[in-house]
Design a protein around this motif. Structure first.
Motif, PDB file in Angstrom:
ATOM      1  N   VAL A 276      33.010  30.876   6.963  1.00  0.00           N
ATOM      2  CA  VAL A 276      33.953  31.812   6.376  1.00  0.00           C
ATOM      3  C   VAL A 276      33.671  33.177   6.985  1.00  0.00           C
ATOM      4  O   VAL A 276      32.527  33.630   6.977  1.00  0.00           O
ATOM      5  N   PRO A 277      34.689  33.826   7.548  1.00  0.00           N
ATOM      6  CA  PRO A 277      34.446  35.168   8.074  1.00  0.00           C
ATOM      7  C   PRO A 277      34.309  36.179   6.932  1.00  0.00           C
ATOM      8  O   PRO A 277      34.738  35.916   5.815  1.00  0.00           O
ATOM      9  N   GLY A 278      33.675  37.299   7.231  1.00  0.00           N
ATOM     10  CA  GLY A 278      33.586  38.356   6.231  1.00  0.00           C
ATOM     11  C   GLY A 278      32.177  38.896   6.091  1.00  0.00           C
ATOM     12  O   GLY A 278      31.226  38.380   6.667  1.00  0.00           O
ATOM     13  N   GLU A 279      32.069  39.949   5.304  1.00  0.00           N
ATOM     14  CA  GLU A 279      30.789  40.605   5.038  1.00  0.00           C
ATOM     15  C   GLU A 279      29.819  39.603   4.418  1.00  0.00           C
ATOM     16  O   GLU A 279      30.131  38.967   3.415  1.00  0.00           O
ATOM     17  N   GLY A 280      28.660  39.431   5.051  1.00  0.00           N
ATOM     18  CA  GLY A 280      27.660  38.498   4.559  1.00  0.00           C
ATOM     19  C   GLY A 280      27.786  37.097   5.130  1.00  0.00           C
ATOM     20  O   GLY A 280      26.986  36.228   4.814  1.00  0.00           O
ATOM     21  N   SER A 281      28.772  36.879   5.971  1.00  0.00           N
ATOM     22  CA  SER A 281      28.976  35.571   6.591  1.00  0.00           C
ATOM     23  C   SER A 281      27.804  35.212   7.503  1.00  0.00           C
ATOM     24  O   SER A 281      27.175  36.094   8.096  1.00  0.00           O
ATOM     25  N   PRO A 282      27.534  33.915   7.672  1.00  0.00           N
ATOM     26  CA  PRO A 282      26.497  33.506   8.617  1.00  0.00           C
ATOM     27  C   PRO A 282      26.961  33.568  10.082  1.00  0.00           C
ATOM     28  O   PRO A 282      26.191  33.241  10.976  1.00  0.00           O
ATOM     29  N   GLU A 283      28.190  34.005  10.321  1.00  0.00           N
ATOM     30  CA  GLU A 283      28.705  34.040  11.690  1.00  0.00           C
ATOM     31  C   GLU A 283      27.779  34.779  12.666  1.00  0.00           C
ATOM     32  O   GLU A 283      27.499  34.252  13.752  1.00  0.00           O
ATOM     33  N   PRO A 284      27.262  35.982  12.331  1.00  0.00           N
ATOM     34  CA  PRO A 284      26.355  36.644  13.287  1.00  0.00           C
ATOM     35  C   PRO A 284      25.108  35.819  13.603  1.00  0.00           C
ATOM     36  O   PRO A 284      24.639  35.813  14.746  1.00  0.00           O
ATOM     37  N   PHE A 285      24.594  35.109  12.608  1.00  0.00           N
ATOM     38  CA  PHE A 285      23.440  34.239  12.848  1.00  0.00           C
ATOM     39  C   PHE A 285      23.804  33.157  13.864  1.00  0.00           C
ATOM     40  O   PHE A 285      23.079  32.920  14.829  1.00  0.00           O
ATOM     41  N   TYR A 286      24.933  32.489  13.642  1.00  0.00           N
ATOM     42  CA  TYR A 286      25.350  31.425  14.554  1.00  0.00           C
ATOM     43  C   TYR A 286      25.607  31.964  15.958  1.00  0.00           C
ATOM     44  O   TYR A 286      25.197  31.346  16.945  1.00  0.00           O
ATOM     45  N   ARG A 287      26.272  33.098  16.049  1.00  0.00           N
ATOM     46  CA  ARG A 287      26.539  33.688  17.372  1.00  0.00           C
ATOM     47  C   ARG A 287      25.227  34.047  18.064  1.00  0.00           C
ATOM     48  O   ARG A 287      25.087  33.847  19.266  1.00  0.00           O
ATOM     49  N   GLY A 288      24.278  34.580  17.313  1.00  0.00           N
ATOM     50  CA  GLY A 288      22.973  34.920  17.885  1.00  0.00           C
ATOM     51  C   GLY A 288      22.234  33.707  18.406  1.00  0.00           C
ATOM     52  O   GLY A 288      21.412  33.809  19.317  1.00  0.00           O
TER      53      GLY A 288
END
Length: 158
Positions: A121-133
């Motif tokens: 789920v996109p948004g503030e607090g999403s795990p997306e930055p972790f996955y991208r990293g």
């Protein structure tokens, strides 16, 4: 800090300790609980759920669930899809998430997989930055729940 993570089969002996692993309350809208994961696995056998406790020593610090070599189709990404990844609130920030994914990647490579998909789920607090990293990149697709689909080419990880 480098975490020493083992992916352990969930048994009657460790089930309660694994179910007790909880993310920060602010993360609950992004990551379903272990108990919900068990229910999802039971209700979706066609997704070929594979799950393990992530243990640091003998202590369950997280949980991971994948669709393992399923046939992609309506509502099913794959063949390898990271369905759930969670690290308990008190264990976060110690490298456990990366260590869990490193173990998953090693297992997938050994099984002959070339990519791993996930969604978030996109948004503030999403795990997306972790996955991208970690090396996941958006595919440009969005699932029926509005989650963005990410892909990790397994050859891109050391």
């Amino acid at each position: 800090m480098s975490a020493q993570i083992r992916l352990v089969e969930i048994t009657d002996a460790n089930r309660d300790a694994v179910v007790a692993v909880r993310v920060h309350p602010a993360q609950e809208r992004f990551v379903a609980s272990v108990e919900k994961s068990f229910a999802d696995a039971r209700d979706n056998p066609e997704a070929k759920p594979w799950f393990r406790a992530a243990c640091d020593g003998d202590v369950p610090v997280g949980f991971v669930m994948l669709s393992w070599d399923n046939v992609p189709g309506p509502g099913l990404c794959g063949p390898y899809f990271l369905w759930r990844l969670l690290v308990g609130a008190e264990h976060q920030g110690r490298g456990h998430g990366r260590a869990i994914l490193d173990e998953v990647v090693a297992l997938l490579r050994a099984a002959g997989a070339t990519e791993l998909l996930t969604s978030c789920v996109p948004g503030e607090g999403s795990p997306e930055p972790f996955y991208r990293g970690f090396g996941f990149v958006p595919t440009g697709e969005v699932d029926d729940d509005g989650e963005i689909i990410l892909r990790l080419e397994l050859g891109s990880r050391p």
